[in-house]
Motif scaffolding. Structure first.
Motif, PDB file in Angstrom:
ATOM      1  N   UNK A 111       0.834  -1.203   0.000  1.00 12.31           N
ATOM      2  CA  UNK A 111       0.000   0.000   0.000  1.00 12.31           C
ATOM      3  C   UNK A 111       0.872   1.259   0.000  1.00 12.31           C
ATOM      4  N   UNK A 112       1.942   1.243   0.787  1.00 11.79           N
ATOM      5  CA  UNK A 112       2.852   2.395   0.819  1.00 11.79           C
ATOM      6  C   UNK A 112       3.539   2.542  -0.538  1.00 11.79           C
ATOM      7  N   UNK A 113       3.942   1.440  -1.161  1.00 14.93           N
ATOM      8  CA  UNK A 113       4.531   1.499  -2.501  1.00 14.93           C
ATOM      9  C   UNK A 113       3.567   2.175  -3.482  1.00 14.93           C
ATOM     10  N   UNK A 114       2.307   1.748  -3.479  1.00 10.42           N
ATOM     11  CA  UNK A 114       1.335   2.312  -4.420  1.00 10.42           C
ATOM     12  C   UNK A 114       1.152   3.814  -4.181  1.00 10.42           C
ATOM     13  N   UNK A 115       1.162   4.218  -2.923  1.00 17.66           N
ATOM     14  CA  UNK A 115       1.086   5.645  -2.600  1.00 17.66           C
ATOM     15  C   UNK A 115       2.332   6.362  -3.130  1.00 17.66           C
ATOM     16  N   UNK A 116       3.516   5.798  -2.869  1.00 20.19           N
ATOM     17  CA  UNK A 116       4.776   6.429  -3.279  1.00 20.19           C
ATOM     18  C   UNK A 116       4.936   6.432  -4.798  1.00 20.19           C
ATOM     19  N   UNK A 117       4.458   5.392  -5.477  1.00 22.33           N
ATOM     20  CA  UNK A 117       4.621   5.292  -6.928  1.00 22.33           C
ATOM     21  C   UNK A 117       3.935   6.445  -7.657  1.00 22.33           C
ATOM     22  N   UNK A 118       2.880   6.974  -7.068  1.00 22.85           N
ATOM     23  CA  UNK A 118       2.180   8.114  -7.680  1.00 22.85           C
ATOM     24  C   UNK A 118       2.905   9.432  -7.432  1.00 22.85           C
ATOM     25  N   UNK A 119       3.832   9.449  -6.486  1.00 23.20           N
ATOM     26  CA  UNK A 119       4.461  10.704  -6.077  1.00 23.20           C
ATOM     27  C   UNK A 119       5.938  10.817  -6.439  1.00 23.20           C
ATOM     28  N   UNK A 120       6.578   9.703  -6.715  1.00 28.16           N
ATOM     29  CA  UNK A 120       8.015   9.727  -7.020  1.00 28.16           C
ATOM     30  C   UNK A 120       8.197   9.656  -8.538  1.00 28.16           C
ATOM     31  N   UNK A 121       8.852  10.669  -9.081  1.00 29.13           N
ATOM     32  CA  UNK A 121       9.086  10.732 -10.531  1.00 29.13           C
ATOM     33  C   UNK A 121      10.552  11.084 -10.780  1.00 29.13           C
ATOM     34  N   UNK A 122      11.349  10.065 -11.051  1.00 31.08           N
ATOM     35  CA  UNK A 122      12.768  10.261 -11.343  1.00 31.08           C
ATOM     36  C   UNK A 122      12.993  10.180 -12.855  1.00 31.08           C
ATOM     37  N   UNK A 123      14.229  10.314 -13.296  1.00 34.38           N
ATOM     38  CA  UNK A 123      14.507  10.395 -14.732  1.00 34.38           C
ATOM     39  C   UNK A 123      14.190   9.114 -15.502  1.00 34.38           C
ATOM     40  N   UNK A 124      14.294   7.971 -14.865  1.00 31.62           N
ATOM     41  CA  UNK A 124      13.996   6.687 -15.506  1.00 31.62           C
ATOM     42  C   UNK A 124      12.863   5.990 -14.743  1.00 31.62           C
ATOM     43  N   UNK A 125      11.943   5.345 -15.461  1.00 36.32           N
ATOM     44  CA  UNK A 125      10.842   4.645 -14.763  1.00 36.32           C
ATOM     45  C   UNK A 125      11.338   3.603 -13.756  1.00 36.32           C
ATOM     46  N   UNK A 126      12.387   2.874 -14.095  1.00 33.05           N
ATOM     47  CA  UNK A 126      12.873   1.858 -13.159  1.00 33.05           C
ATOM     48  C   UNK A 126      13.419   2.496 -11.891  1.00 33.05           C
ATOM     49  N   UNK A 127      13.966   3.701 -12.012  1.00 37.68           N
ATOM     50  CA  UNK A 127      14.453   4.405 -10.822  1.00 37.68           C
ATOM     51  C   UNK A 127      13.279   4.814  -9.924  1.00 37.68           C
ATOM     52  N   UNK A 128      12.221   5.283 -10.558  1.00 39.08           N
ATOM     53  CA  UNK A 128      11.023   5.667  -9.790  1.00 39.08           C
ATOM     54  C   UNK A 128      10.437   4.458  -9.075  1.00 39.08           C
ATOM     55  N   UNK A 129      10.350   3.335  -9.797  1.00 41.01           N
ATOM     56  CA  UNK A 129       9.801   2.116  -9.184  1.00 41.01           C
ATOM     57  C   UNK A 129      10.681   1.620  -8.043  1.00 41.01           C
ATOM     58  N   UNK A 130      12.000   1.651  -8.260  1.00 41.94           N
ATOM     59  CA  UNK A 130      12.921   1.206  -7.213  1.00 41.94           C
ATOM     60  C   UNK A 130      12.793   2.088  -5.976  1.00 41.94           C
ATOM     61  N   UNK A 131      12.740   3.397  -6.175  1.00 40.39           N
ATOM     62  CA  UNK A 131      12.599   4.318  -5.044  1.00 40.39           C
ATOM     63  C   UNK A 131      11.260   4.102  -4.327  1.00 40.39           C
ATOM     64  N   UNK A 132      10.190   3.921  -5.117  1.00 45.85           N
ATOM     65  CA  UNK A 132       8.871   3.689  -4.503  1.00 45.85           C
ATOM     66  C   UNK A 132       8.876   2.388  -3.705  1.00 45.85           C
ATOM     67  N   UNK A 133       9.524   1.346  -4.232  1.00 47.16           N
ATOM     68  CA  UNK A 133       9.607   0.096  -3.478  1.00 47.16           C
ATOM     69  C   UNK A 133      10.483   0.247  -2.244  1.00 47.16           C
ATOM     70  N   UNK A 134      11.492   1.115  -2.322  1.00 50.61           N
ATOM     71  CA  UNK A 134      12.297   1.395  -1.129  1.00 50.61           C
ATOM     72  C   UNK A 134      11.443   1.994  -0.022  1.00 50.61           C
TER      73      UNK A 134
END
Length: 177
Positions: free
Chosen positions: A78-101
Motif C-alpha cells: 500500500x505504501x509502494x502504491x502511494x509512493x509510486x504516484x508521487x516519485x518521478x525520477x529520470x527513468x521509470x525503473x528508478x522511480x519504481x525502485x525508489x517507490x519500493x524502497x
C-alpha cells in the motif's frame, strides 16, 4: 490450554455442527442463510481459521507468526502504491525502485507495529467482541468482496464467528470484552 493442533483440529472436526446449527436457524428462526456449496467451502475455511485466530495476540503462536508477514507485505504494498504516484525520477525503473524502497520501509514498520499493537495474550482479542468483528468482516467479504449473495455472506459471518467462539470455549475463557 489447547495448542495450535487442538484448536485447528477441533475446527476441522466440529464444522458439521456449525452447518447443522445454521440449517436449524434458517428453518426455525427464519435467518436467511444460503447454504450453497461455495458458501460452505468458504465458511469451512473461515471457521477453521477462526478456531485459531484469537491466538494472534501471542507472539510465539503460529497464527501470529503467519499473520505478521502478511500484514507487513500488505502495508508495504500500500505504501509502494502511494509512493509510486508521487516519485518521478529520470527513468521509470528508478522511480519504481525508489517507490519500493519507501514501500519496504512501510513493510518494516508493519512488521514491528503488528506485534506492538497486539494486546496482551488472552486480552481483548480473546473475546466475543473480536469474534463479532471477525464475523462481520467475513460477512462483508461475501457480498462486497466476492460478490456472492447476502444469504451466503450471512453464512460466512456465522461460520467465522462460530469458529472464533469455538477457540474461546476450548480455552475456557468466553468473555464479552
Amino acid at each position: 490450554m489447547p495448542n495450535y493442533d487442538a484448536h485447528v483440529l477441533s475446527g476441522i472436526i466440529t464444522y458439521p455442527l456449525a452447518v447443522a446449527l445454521a440449517g436449524i436457524l434458517a428453518d426455525y428462526a427464519g435467518i436467511p442463510f444460503k447454504l450453497t456449496s461455495m458458501a460452505m467451502v468458504l465458511g469451512y475455511a473461515l471457521y477453521v481459521l477462526g478456531a485459531d485466530l484469537p491466538d494472534m495476540d501471542h507472539p510465539n503462536a503460529l497464527i501470529h507468526r503467519g499473520t505478521k508477514p502478511i500484514v507487513a507485505v500488505l502495508l508495504g504494498s500500500a505504501v509502494y502504491m502511494w509512493a509510486a504516484e508521487r516519485i518521478h525520477l529520470s527513468q521509470p525503473w528508478m522511480s519504481q525502485t525508489a517507490a519500493w524502497g519507501v514501500g519496504a520501509v512501510g513493510a518494516v514498520v508493519g512488521w514491528y507495529g503488528f506485534t506492538a499493537v497486539m494486546p496482551r495474550h488472552r486480552g481483548v482479542v480473546h473475546s466475543l467482541l473480536f469474534a463479532t468483528i471477525y464475523g462481520f468482516l467475513a460477512f462483508l467479504l461475501g457480498p462486497y468482496g466476492l460478490h456472492i449473495s447476502t444469504g451466503e455472506g450471512l453464512f460466512l459471518g456465522f461460520s467465522a464467528f462460530s469458529g472464533y467462539t469455538l477457540h474461546l470455549i476450548l480455552d475456557g475463557s468466553v468473555k464479552l470484552i
